[in-house]
Enzyme design. Structure first.
Site, PDB file in Angstrom:
ATOM      1  CG  HIS A  35      -2.970  -1.069  -6.932  1.00 24.38           C
ATOM      2  ND1 HIS A  35      -3.460  -0.487  -5.772  1.00 24.38           N
ATOM      3  CD2 HIS A  35      -2.915  -2.406  -6.674  1.00 24.38           C
ATOM      4  CE1 HIS A  35      -3.696  -1.428  -4.873  1.00 24.38           C
ATOM      5  NE2 HIS A  35      -3.378  -2.611  -5.392  1.00 24.38           N
ATOM      6  NE  ARG A  71      -4.233  -1.491   0.221  1.00 25.68           N
ATOM      7  CZ  ARG A  71      -4.339  -2.546  -0.597  1.00 25.68           C
ATOM      8  NH1 ARG A  71      -3.391  -2.805  -1.479  1.00 25.68           N
ATOM      9  NH2 ARG A  71      -5.392  -3.327  -0.547  1.00 25.68           N
ATOM     10  CD  GLU A  84      -2.972   2.851  -5.497  1.00 29.93           C
ATOM     11  OE1 GLU A  84      -4.009   2.215  -5.759  1.00 29.93           O
ATOM     12  OE2 GLU A  84      -1.961   2.333  -5.037  1.00 29.93           O
TER      13      GLU A  84
HETATM   14  C1  8YV Z   1      -6.449  -5.105  -5.860  1.00 32.87           C
HETATM   15  C2  8YV Z   1      -5.045  -5.437  -3.768  1.00 32.87           C
HETATM   16  O1  8YV Z   1      -5.843  -4.170  -6.677  1.00 32.87           O
HETATM   17  O2  8YV Z   1      -5.880  -7.459  -2.908  1.00 32.87           O
HETATM   18  C3  8YV Z   1      -5.445  -6.350  -2.666  1.00 32.87           C
HETATM   19  O3  8YV Z   1      -5.300  -5.954  -1.493  1.00 32.87           O
HETATM   20  O4  8YV Z   1      -4.449  -4.450  -3.556  1.00 32.87           O
HETATM   21  C4  8YV Z   1      -5.348  -5.792  -5.155  1.00 32.87           C
HETATM   22  O5  8YV Z   1      -5.430  -7.136  -5.353  1.00 32.87           O
HETATM   23  C5  8YV Z   1      -7.552  -4.426  -5.167  1.00 32.87           C
HETATM   24  O6  8YV Z   1      -8.020  -5.072  -4.066  1.00 32.87           O
HETATM   25  C6  8YV Z   1      -8.710  -4.239  -6.153  1.00 32.87           C
HETATM   26  O7  8YV Z   1      -9.372  -3.090  -5.930  1.00 32.87           O
END
Ligand code: 8YV
Length: 322
Positions: free
Chosen positions: A281, A234, A263
């Site tokens: 991302h 993150r 983001e």
């Molecule tokens: C996805 C992520 O981009 O699983 C996560 O925590 O950061 C990613 O797999 C996100 O969740 C989709 O919005």
């Protein structure tokens, strides 16, 4: 009918934003009335028993307070830092996420980003497209060969990354809240000590208040002038202004970033730097893995609706309840 009777008859599901229309919304529409957040009125609020969310909008206590019959919040993603899981627990609401189904995908991308950053693959590609090769060879660059890789976070994805690094023949060390009994990599109980001992730091820990900006100026200083930072966790975990300063001044060598604090806004300062590789991302974003994540969101919610409990509840809302 009372709100509760309406909720039982044809429950409503709140979508905080679009969640994989062809996988999640299509299947859930068979059992729920789908309510987009911007259309949430008082009547619908009373019927909402479930939320499907994907991390763009915060599911906080104020939102949950508007939904008297809310029972489950299903997060599309393994990281659920935008869901207030403690507040959900206090309200008796179960929170689920999508662990495991994305481990290998995110680990693949991490190795790709690491190699791209160390071996300057995007820069070399830009060099060819700009017609520079005709004028001379691409300059020699850094290597993975003489490096030790430190991993911040040795959870399921951290372990998948470490397994790949073993195949690349580079030593691995790590820092996490506590040593992991099932891995033999060297453990450091301090992040600064890990950063000092390695030449690459790969960040793969959950976001949220406990880890906010823990990769700070001191950690970057410890990583040193040959150091490379890779963040696939993150954006909030890294102090972005400190990183920008470190990349500009040569405090560290380079960085590969798949995630950012705000983001999709990437700090302007990174855009002009040649020693940082920037991705939008994309750690889990393939058809294969996003479909598996979407299906797990659906399976959690339908299992709950059918009285069988959640499949992958988060730590704050264990199931069966303790
Ligand atoms: C996805 C992520 O981009 O699983 C996560 O925590 O950061 C990613 O797999 C996100 O969740 C989709 O919005």
């Amino acid at each position: 009918m009372t709100d509760a009777a309406t909720a039982a008859a044809r429950p409503a599901l709140l979508l905080t934003g679009p969640v994989m229309e062809d996988v999640v919304e299509r299947q859930l529409a068979e059992r729920f009335t789908l309510v987009p957040l911007e259309e949430l009125g008082t009547a619908d609020a009373g019927a909402v028993r479930a939320i499907a969310t994907r991390g763009k909008v915060k599911v906080d206590d104020a939102l949950m307070a508007r939904l008297p019959h809310l029972e489950i919040v299903a997060n599309f993603g393994v990281g659920y830092d935008t869901v207030d899981a403690a507040a959900a627990a206090a309200r008796g609401v179960v929170v689920t996420n999508t662990p495991d189904v994305l481990n290998e995908e995110v680990a693949d991308l991490t190795l790709g980003l690491l190699l791209a950053t160390v071996r300057q693959i995007p820069q070399a590609e830009r060099f060819v497209r700009a017609g520079q090769w005709i004028k001379g060879a691409f300059p020699l660059g850094p290597t993975l060969r003489d490096r030790t890789v430190g991993i911040l976070g040795m959870g399921r994805i951290g372990k998948a990354i470490a397994r790949r690094l073993e195949a690349f023949g580079v030593p691995v060390a790590y820092h996490s809240r506590r040593p992991q009994p099932d891995v033999a990599y060297r453990y450091y109980d301090s992040l600064v000590a890990l950063a000092r001992a390695v030449d690459v730091l790969v960040v793969i820990i959950p976001g949220g208040p406990a880890t906010r900006r823990i990769v700070n100026g001191e950690v970057l200083e410890a990583l040193g002038p040959n150091g490379i930072l890779i963040n696939v966790a993150r954006g909030t975990v890294v102090d972005e202004p400190a990183l920008l300063a470190a990349l500009t001044s040569g405090t560290i060598l380079a960085a590969g970033l798949d995630v950012f604090e705000d983001e999709p806004n990437v700090p302007e300062g990174f855009m002009g730097l040649d020693n940082v590789v920037l991705l939008p991302h994309v750690g889990s974003s393939t058809h294969f893995t996003r479909t598996a994540m979407g299906q797990l969101v659906v399976d959690n919610i339908l299992s709950w609706l059918d009285g069988k409990g959640p499949l992958t509840p988060v730590a704050e809302t264990p199931w069966p309840r303790t």
